[in-house]
Scaffold this motif. Structure first.
Motif, PDB file in Angstrom:
ATOM      1  N   PRO A 271       0.888  -1.158  -0.008  1.00  0.00           N
ATOM      2  CA  PRO A 271       0.219   0.139  -0.128  1.00  0.00           C
ATOM      3  C   PRO A 271       0.969   1.170   0.219  1.00  0.00           C
ATOM      4  CG  PRO A 271       0.105  -1.059   2.310  1.00  0.00           C
ATOM      5  CD  PRO A 271       0.765  -1.991   1.244  1.00  0.00           C
ATOM      6  N   TRP A 272       1.110   1.857  -1.177  1.00  0.00           N
ATOM      7  CA  TRP A 272       1.965   2.886  -1.356  1.00  0.00           C
ATOM      8  C   TRP A 272       1.656   3.922  -0.403  1.00  0.00           C
ATOM      9  CZ3 TRP A 272       6.891   2.043  -2.193  1.00  0.00           C
ATOM     10  CH2 TRP A 272       7.219   0.936  -3.025  1.00  0.00           C
ATOM     11  N   PHE A 273       0.333   4.181  -0.578  1.00  0.00           N
ATOM     12  CA  PHE A 273      -0.217   5.530   0.384  1.00  0.00           C
ATOM     13  C   PHE A 273       0.362   5.431   1.692  1.00  0.00           C
ATOM     14  CE2 PHE A 273      -3.502   2.203   0.693  1.00  0.00           C
ATOM     15  CZ  PHE A 273      -3.942   2.325   2.168  1.00  0.00           C
ATOM     16  N   ALA A 274       0.527   4.010   2.380  1.00  0.00           N
ATOM     17  CA  ALA A 274       1.079   4.128   3.724  1.00  0.00           C
ATOM     18  C   ALA A 274       2.456   4.505   3.618  1.00  0.00           C
ATOM     19  CB  ALA A 274       0.906   2.530   4.083  1.00  0.00           C
ATOM     20  N   VAL A 275       3.162   4.047   2.764  1.00  0.00           N
ATOM     21  CA  VAL A 275       4.496   4.696   2.669  1.00  0.00           C
ATOM     22  C   VAL A 275       4.752   6.247   2.446  1.00  0.00           C
ATOM     23  CG1 VAL A 275       6.727   4.324   1.325  1.00  0.00           C
ATOM     24  CG2 VAL A 275       5.458   2.328   1.640  1.00  0.00           C
ATOM     25  N   TYR A 276       3.656   6.715   1.900  1.00  0.00           N
ATOM     26  CA  TYR A 276       3.736   8.127   1.688  1.00  0.00           C
ATOM     27  C   TYR A 276       3.366   8.798   2.933  1.00  0.00           C
ATOM     28  CZ  TYR A 276       4.006   6.879  -3.296  1.00  0.00           C
ATOM     29  OH  TYR A 276       4.317   6.291  -4.538  1.00  0.00           O
ATOM     30  N   PHE A 277       2.442   8.026   3.619  1.00  0.00           N
ATOM     31  CA  PHE A 277       1.949   8.825   5.058  1.00  0.00           C
ATOM     32  C   PHE A 277       3.142   8.708   5.962  1.00  0.00           C
ATOM     33  CE2 PHE A 277       0.986   7.326   9.227  1.00  0.00           C
ATOM     34  CZ  PHE A 277       0.030   7.989   9.619  1.00  0.00           C
ATOM     35  N   ILE A 278       4.060   7.873   5.768  1.00  0.00           N
ATOM     36  CA  ILE A 278       5.304   8.093   6.708  1.00  0.00           C
ATOM     37  C   ILE A 278       5.969   9.069   6.201  1.00  0.00           C
ATOM     38  CG2 ILE A 278       7.163   6.685   7.497  1.00  0.00           C
ATOM     39  CD1 ILE A 278       5.961   4.295   7.297  1.00  0.00           C
ATOM     40  N   GLY A 279       6.176   9.151   5.031  1.00  0.00           N
ATOM     41  CA  GLY A 279       7.028  10.329   4.351  1.00  0.00           C
ATOM     42  C   GLY A 279       6.439  11.849   4.827  1.00  0.00           C
ATOM     43  N   MET A 280       4.921  11.993   4.830  1.00  0.00           N
ATOM     44  CA  MET A 280       4.484  13.115   5.425  1.00  0.00           C
ATOM     45  C   MET A 280       4.550  13.140   6.927  1.00  0.00           C
ATOM     46  SD  MET A 280       3.138  14.677   2.845  1.00  0.00           S
ATOM     47  CE  MET A 280       3.763  14.520   1.400  1.00  0.00           C
ATOM     48  N   ALA A 281       4.570  12.257   7.605  1.00  0.00           N
ATOM     49  CA  ALA A 281       5.245  12.422   8.944  1.00  0.00           C
ATOM     50  C   ALA A 281       6.558  12.825   9.080  1.00  0.00           C
ATOM     51  CB  ALA A 281       4.724  10.951   9.698  1.00  0.00           C
ATOM     52  N   GLY A 282       7.393  12.395   8.364  1.00  0.00           N
ATOM     53  CA  GLY A 282       8.553  12.688   8.591  1.00  0.00           C
ATOM     54  C   GLY A 282       8.864  14.309   8.104  1.00  0.00           C
ATOM     55  N   VAL A 283       7.789  14.733   7.095  1.00  0.00           N
ATOM     56  CA  VAL A 283       7.925  16.211   6.573  1.00  0.00           C
ATOM     57  C   VAL A 283       7.710  17.126   7.788  1.00  0.00           C
ATOM     58  CG1 VAL A 283       6.923  18.053   5.253  1.00  0.00           C
ATOM     59  CG2 VAL A 283       7.884  15.711   4.276  1.00  0.00           C
TER      60      VAL A 283
END
Length: 367
Positions: A271-283
């Motif tokens: 689920p790539w949206f979950a990976v992007y979710f972590i990225g947004m949390a990092g930002v």
């Protein structure tokens, strides 16, 4: 394709239609009584959507259906990604290893145990079992929404899971303050919890973020330490949804290969949206570092305002997705399930309340 020349107008009208319902849900959730109960716009949205699906569905153009489906699928993934702006890695650090371990243990045990009980003892199908377990173990309705695309389940199954979250999450809001006042606070020994430990217990076991906020607010004289710990532990659970979904995707791929249902090569479900979710949390974590270091800076103020507005818009998009999910839910599809979903969700609830208490005490004593 939803935006092909033939479907474009219907898709746009359908999205706007869902947005109107979501706006109504947002207004209703802001009313005093509803707000005090900790009922989020997401829950109101699915109720309005279900009402539409079972009363007014045939009164509106079928061409709008593509827009409703788009809202429940594509807008959902976009909203989950930007949900990461509610999370920072600093929050996990604040609660330390104790809060992290409570979150990790409760999430994993509730999901695994809940799925097993729902399938083996209460004879629910795999998707309904996993969606209900996801809602109980992570963050309520938002977790159900995030898990549904990975399972590729039918809308009504997610609606069942959300209804269970609403039922037992609401019970939690009234039960936990009573437990604290009658048993935990006046007790000694194993039954006693310090306010911060009780906050950890609340954050590690209650379904929705709004419900976690509401519980300390319902306890007379509750300390800020209790409330802050509860929210931080809860948000730690929320951020864990991303790795959970990735592991679930890998498991589903392995299970499909093992059962031979893929007819050849196996496509790994990530689920790539979950990976992007972590990225947004990092930002968001990096932005928080900047705003903390430049508190009086005009840029820092602008960043804080921007994040606040992103969260407001994201809540609305999640409400749209939940409303669209409700619009795909017909009561006729529930026939044959009986009380099994309530029994399954109830068993998960008992584990959260009783098992969560024991695990929280063990973690605090051990770490």
């Amino acid at each position: 394709m939803p935006f092909s020349p033939q479907k474009r107008a219907g898709t746009i009208n359908g999205i706007l239609f869902v947005a109107i319902f979501a706006a109504a849900a947002t207004m209703i959730a802001g009313l005093g009584v509803i707000k005090n109960l900790g009922i989020s716009p997401l829950v109101v949205g699915i109720v309005l959507g279900i009402f539409y699906a079972n009363t007014l569905h045939n009164k509106f153009p079928s061409a709008w259906e593509s827009g409703i489906v788009f809202s429940g699928k594509k807008i959902l993934r976009f909203a989950i990604v930007f949900y990461g702006f509610r999370i920072t890695f600093q929050q996990i650090e604040q609660v330390g290893i104790e809060g992290f371990m409570v979150s990790l243990i409760m999430l994993s045990t509730t999901f695994i145990l809940g799925t097993f009980l729902a399938q083996k003892f209460f004879k629910l199908d795999r998707d309904t079992s996993m969606l209900t377990a996801a809602g109980a173990s992570v963050c309520g309705a938002a977790a159900v929404l995030a898990t549904e695309p990975v399972l590729k389940s039918e809308e009504y199954k997610a609606a069942i899971a959300v209804s269970m979250v609403v039922l037992f999450g609401t019970i939690s809001m009234f039960l936990y303050p009573v437990l604290y006042a009658a048993i935990i606070e006046p007790a000694t020994g194993f039954l006693h919890m310090a306010p911060s430990t009780f906050g950890m217990y609340v954050g590690g076991t209650i379904h929705e973020v709004a419900q976690v906020v509401a519980v300390p607010a319902s306890i007379p004289g509750a300390s800020a330490d209790m409330a802050n710990t509860a929210v931080i532990v809860k948000m730690t659970r929320v951020i864990m949804i991303a790795p959970m979904l990735i592991v679930l995707g890998i498991y589903l791929s392995y299970a499909a290969k093992k059962s031979g249902t893929t007819g050849g090569g196996v496509k790994l479900v990530i689920p790539w949206f979950a990976v992007y979710f972590i990225g947004m949390a990092g930002v968001n974590s990096l932005l928080l570092n900047y705003t903390d270091a430049h508190a009086t800076d005009a840029i820092a103020t602008t960043i804080q305002s921007l994040i606040s507005n992103i969260n407001i818009i994201d809540t609305f998009l999640l409400t749209m997705a939940m409303t669209a999910l409700g619009m795909g839910t017909r009561f006729a599809k529930f026939k044959g399930l009986g009380l099994a979903p309530i029994y399954a969700a109830g068993s998960m609830f008992i584990w959260l309340v009783v098992g969560g208490f024991v695990i929280t005490q063990w973690v605090v004593a051990t770490f």
